[in-house]
Design an enzyme around this catalytic site. Structure first.
Site, short mmCIF file in Angstrom:
data_model
loop_
_atom_site.label_atom_id
_atom_site.label_comp_id
_atom_site.label_asym_id
_atom_site.label_seq_id
_atom_site.Cartn_x
_atom_site.Cartn_y
_atom_site.Cartn_z
N PHE A 1 15.28 7.22 4.77
CA PHE A 1 15.90 6.37 4.17
C PHE A 1 14.85 5.27 3.99
O PHE A 1 14.08 4.93 4.87
CB PHE A 1 16.63 5.74 5.38
N GLY A 2 15.00 4.61 2.69
CA GLY A 2 13.87 3.75 2.43
C GLY A 2 14.48 2.33 2.17
O GLY A 2 15.62 2.14 1.62
N TYR A 3 13.77 1.31 2.60
CA TYR A 3 14.53 -0.22 2.52
C TYR A 3 13.53 -1.23 1.71
O TYR A 3 13.90 -2.27 1.71
CB TYR A 3 14.72 -0.62 3.92
N GLY A 4 12.23 -0.65 1.73
CA GLY A 4 11.31 -1.82 1.24
C GLY A 4 10.68 -1.26 -0.18
O GLY A 4 11.37 -0.89 -1.18
N SER A 5 9.35 -0.97 -0.20
CA SER A 5 8.64 -0.23 -1.32
C SER A 5 9.14 1.31 -1.66
O SER A 5 9.08 1.62 -3.09
CB SER A 5 7.38 -0.12 -1.22
N GLU B 1 2.24 5.22 4.63
CA GLU B 1 2.91 4.34 5.49
C GLU B 1 2.06 4.00 6.95
O GLU B 1 2.56 3.69 7.86
CB GLU B 1 4.14 4.92 5.79
C1 SIN Z 1 10.23 1.51 3.06
O1 SIN Z 1 10.11 0.90 2.16
O2 SIN Z 1 11.15 2.19 3.71
C2 SIN Z 1 9.06 1.44 4.24
C3 SIN Z 1 8.35 0.22 4.14
C4 SIN Z 1 7.54 0.09 2.87
O3 SIN Z 1 6.76 0.92 2.46
O4 SIN Z 1 7.51 -1.03 2.10
#
Ligand code: SIN
Length: 193
Positions: free
Chosen positions: A24-28, A99
């Site tokens: 699950f990704g929420y940012g980049s 990460e």
């Molecule tokens: C994510 O995107 O899920 C983790 C945080 C990031 O790498 O920005």
């Protein structure tokens, strides 16, 4: 906790027995999928909100002038929409490095848009990691982002690309969009590059 979480993630979760997993990704991870995936689907997780409370020393800032990037903060009753990727476990060798600045892998229940459920792995930079910066007014966060740069590029690119990607997913994230508004104002000022 040290800055580098690579070994901790490998020790906490051995993924060798899996043929494939969900991430699950929420940012980049929403706008920069620099890894192979079998499929991707928008999904939500319950009880979390996205916040620009994590310092970035290795991607969008430097140890002396950290940028700000997204992490998840517990928020009962809230829902966070992101992108779920179905991947081979080998992908986590790469993601653990990407990460490594404070993010630990956790397992979370996810809900897809059609109501289906699956468990996924999610990288969260918890409050006890050495790079955690914590809350600040959105205008201050925007100021820090406007002036931070790191090996992966300007911090502003992370925020602006995430905001665009969230709009494409039809997500209204007041925290991200308020920072974006302040950031665009700052970037219009003379002398800001
Ligand atoms: C994510 O995107 O899920 C983790 C945080 C990031 O790498 O920005």
């Amino acid at each position: 906790m040290s800055f580098n979480t690579i070994e901790r993630n490998r020790q906490r979760q051995n993924l060798d027995q899996h043929d494939s997993l969900w991430l699950f990704g929420y940012g980049s991870l929403i706008f920069k999928a620099d890894f192979p995936y079998i499929e991707r689907r928008p999904a939500t997780i319950d009880g979390w909100v996205r916040r620009f409370w994590q310092g970035s020393h290795d991607h969008r800032g430097t140890p002396d002038a950290p940028g700000r990037v997204a992490t998840l903060i517990r928020a009962p009753g809230e829902t966070c929409l992101g992108m779920a990727y179905h991947v081979s476990p080998k992908v986590f060798d790469h993601l653990d490095v990407r990460e490594k600045n404070g993010y630990l892998r956790f397992t979370t229940p996810m809900t897809f848009m059609d109501g289906d459920h699956a468990d996924g792995l999610v990288y969260i930079a918890t409050e006890d990691n050495a790079a955690f910066l914590g809350p600040a007014p959105e205008s201050e966060i925007a100021g820090q982002i406007a002036h931070s740069h790191g090996p992966s590029g300007p911090n502003r690119e992370y925020l602006l690309r995430l905001a665009d990607a969230l709009r494409e997913l039809d997500v209204h994230d007041p925290h991200v969009f308020t920072i974006e508004r302040h950031l665009k104002d700052i970037l219009m000022q003379p002398g800001v590059h």
